[in-house]
Design an enzyme around this catalytic site. Structure first.
Site, PDB file in Angstrom:
ATOM      1  N   ALA A   1       0.821  -1.596   0.186  1.00  0.00           N
ATOM      2  CA  ALA A   1      -0.466  -0.300  -0.337  1.00  0.00           C
ATOM      3  C   ALA A   1       0.845   1.487   0.129  1.00  0.00           C
ATOM      4  O   ALA A   1       0.267   2.821   0.317  1.00  0.00           O
ATOM      5  CB  ALA A   1      -1.627  -0.250   0.890  1.00  0.00           C
ATOM      6  N   ALA A   2       1.755   1.533  -0.219  1.00  0.00           N
ATOM      7  CA  ALA A   2       2.903   2.261  -0.152  1.00  0.00           C
ATOM      8  C   ALA A   2       2.808   3.279  -1.617  1.00  0.00           C
ATOM      9  O   ALA A   2       2.807   4.564  -1.810  1.00  0.00           O
ATOM     10  CB  ALA A   2       4.991   1.295  -0.074  1.00  0.00           C
ATOM     11  N   GLY A   3       2.461   2.916  -2.652  1.00  0.00           N
ATOM     12  CA  GLY A   3       2.057   3.092  -3.761  1.00  0.00           C
ATOM     13  C   GLY A   3       0.571   3.574  -3.681  1.00  0.00           C
ATOM     14  O   GLY A   3       0.199   4.466  -4.561  1.00  0.00           O
ATOM     15  N   ASP A   4      -0.097   3.097  -3.282  1.00  0.00           N
ATOM     16  CA  ASP A   4      -0.943   3.521  -2.985  1.00  0.00           C
ATOM     17  C   ASP A   4      -1.411   4.742  -2.378  1.00  0.00           C
ATOM     18  O   ASP A   4      -2.146   5.878  -2.366  1.00  0.00           O
ATOM     19  CB  ASP A   4      -2.497   2.238  -2.204  1.00  0.00           C
ATOM     20  CG  ASP A   4      -2.660   1.030  -2.644  1.00  0.00           C
ATOM     21  OD1 ASP A   4      -2.599   0.780  -4.082  1.00  0.00           O
ATOM     22  OD2 ASP A   4      -2.395  -0.139  -2.534  1.00  0.00           O
TER      23      ASP A   4
HETATM   24  O1  RIB Z   1      -1.313  -2.042  -3.744  1.00  0.00           O
HETATM   25  C1  RIB Z   1      -1.478  -3.092  -2.951  1.00  0.00           C
HETATM   26  C2  RIB Z   1      -3.139  -4.040  -2.863  1.00  0.00           C
HETATM   27  O2  RIB Z   1      -2.680  -4.949  -3.993  1.00  0.00           O
HETATM   28  C3  RIB Z   1      -3.199  -5.199  -1.577  1.00  0.00           C
HETATM   29  O3  RIB Z   1      -3.845  -4.541  -0.849  1.00  0.00           O
HETATM   30  C4  RIB Z   1      -3.942  -6.048  -2.229  1.00  0.00           C
HETATM   31  O4  RIB Z   1      -5.151  -6.352  -2.585  1.00  0.00           O
HETATM   32  C5  RIB Z   1      -3.822  -5.599  -3.819  1.00  0.00           C
HETATM   33  O5  RIB Z   1      -5.022  -5.195  -4.411  1.00  0.00           O
END
Ligand code: RIB
Length: 304
Positions: free
Chosen positions: A248-251
Site C-alpha cells: 500500500a505504499a504506492g496506494d
Molecule cells: O497495492 C496493494 C494491494 O494490492 C493489496 O491491498 C491487494 O489487495 C492488491 O490489490
C-alpha cells in the site's frame, strides 16, 4: 465530492516470514493478518485519512468477506454508497507473503472486482469530482467511461496502471490520463524500458508522454520519483524511512497525490507530498491500515 476512486476492494491475507519459500518447499512463517485491501480501497482510505471528501466506486460479493469489507468501510470516513454487491461473484481476495526486508508479492483472485462493468457504474458518484483515481484491478473500460465524464466536468484523471495486464493497455487510457503513476515493474512492462537509473527513468517517462499521457510520474521505490510533463522535468529523492512493509505504499502515494491536486496544490508540491505519504506507509504493517493520516503526512512534509 473532491476525490472519487474507482477500483478494487479485496480482503488481504497477509503472511509474515523470514523469506519466500523455494518452489515446491513448505516452510513455517511467523504471523498472519486478515485486513481490508485492494488498490482502490487502499487509495480511497488514503484520500479520506488525508482529509478529502472521498467516494469509492467498487464491487464486492454477497458473502462473509463482503460483510467483512462493509463493516470496515463504515469506519473509514469513505462514502461507500457506490460500493455495490454482485449476487454471484465472490468478494476479491489477495494473498500477500511479506519477508523480513519488507518486500512483498501479491496474488489477487479478483472475483466481484471483475463485475464492475459499465452497466453497473454509478455515474451519479462522479458529479463534482475534482480528481478521479483508478487502477487496473477492475475493468478498465468502466474506469475510462468514468474518466471521460470527470474530465468533461473539469476534473483530473490519475491512472495508476497497476497491475499491468498481459494485453496492451487501451490507447485511450493514456490519452485520458492527466497523470499516470507506474512503479518500476509496471514501467518496464508498459514501456519496455527498465528505469534502473535517472536517464532510463526519464526515457520511460518520455515514452509514456508519447502515448498521450499529460504527466508521467515514475515511482522508483527507494530511489524516489521521476516526473515528466508540461513544465515539469525532475527527480525527487525519497523521504528516508525504515522500511517494515511496502504493501500500500504506492496506494498511499496515489491517495496523497489526489488529495493535494484536489486542494489545488501545484503538481511538483503535490508529488512531493505524495512521496511523503508513500514513505510513511512503508514504516508499518498492513494494507489500508498502514496509510497515513493528514497529521502524520504534514509532520513529515510540512503543511500542504
Ligand atoms: O497495492 C496493494 C494491494 O494490492 C493489496 O491491498 C491487494 O489487495 C492488491 O490489490
Amino acid at each position: 465530492m473532491s476525490v472519487v476512486v474507482i477500483g478494487s476492494i479485496n480482503v488481504d491475507i497477509v503472511t509474515y516470514s523470514a523469506r519466500m519459500p523455494a518452489p515446491g518447499e513448505s516452510m513455517k512463517g511467523e504471523t498472519y493478518a486478515m485486513v481490508l485491501g485492494g488498490k482502490g480501497c487502499n487509495q480511497a482510505t488514503a484520500a479520506a485519512r488525508l482529509g478529502a471528501p472521498t467516494r469509492l466506486i467498487g464491487r464486492i460479493g454477497a458473502d462473509a468477506f463482503g460483510d467483512f469489507v462493509r463493516e470496515r468501510l463504515a469506519s473509514r470516513g469513505i462514502d461507500a454508497r457506490s460500493v455495490t454487491t454482485d449476487p454471484v461473484a465472490a468478494t476479491g481476495i489477495a494473498v500477500i507473503p511479506i519477508v523480513a526486508s519488507g518486500q512483498n508479492s501479491i496474488i489477487v483472485i479478483p472475483g466481484a472486482n471483475d463485475t464492475l462493468t459499465e452497466d453497473v457504474l454509478d455515474e451519479s458518484a462522479l458529479r463534482g469530482a475534482r480528481v478521479l483515481l483508478s487502477q487496473i484491478e477492475t475493468p478498465l473500460e468502466t474506469s475510462l467511461k468514468a474518466a471521460a465524464r470527470v474530465r468533461a466536468g473539469g476534473g483530473l484523471y490519475v491512472l495508476d496502471p497497476a497491475p499491468v495486464p498481459d494485453a496492451p493497455i487501451d490507447s485511450n487510457a493514456w490519452k485520458l490520463a492527466d497523470i499516470t503513476t507506474p512503479n518500476e515493474v509496471e514501467t518496464l512492462k508498459i514501456t519496455g524500458i527498465d528505469p534502473v537509473d535517472l536517464p532510463s527513468a526519464r526515457a520511460a517517462a518520455e515514452r509514456l508522454r508519447a502515448f498521450g499521457v499529460g504527466t508521467a510520474v515514475v515511482k522508483l521505490g527507494a530511489r524516489g520519483v521521476y516526473a515528466l510533463g508540461d513544465g515539469i522535468d525532475l527527480h525527487l529523492p525519497p523521504f528516508p524511512v525504515t522500511v517494515v512493509d511496502t504493501v500500500a505504499a504506492g496506494d498511499s502515494f496515489n491517495g496523497g497525490l489526489a488529495v493535494a491536486l484536489a486542494e489545488g496544490v501545484g503538481l511538483q508540491r503535490a508529488i512531493h507530498f505524495a512521496s511523503a505519504c508513500g514513505a510513511l506507509a512503508c514504516t508499518r504493517k498492513g494494507s489500508s491500515d498502514s496509510v497515513p493520516t493528514r497529521a502524520e503526512a504534514e509532520a513529515m512534509f510540512g503543511t500542504l
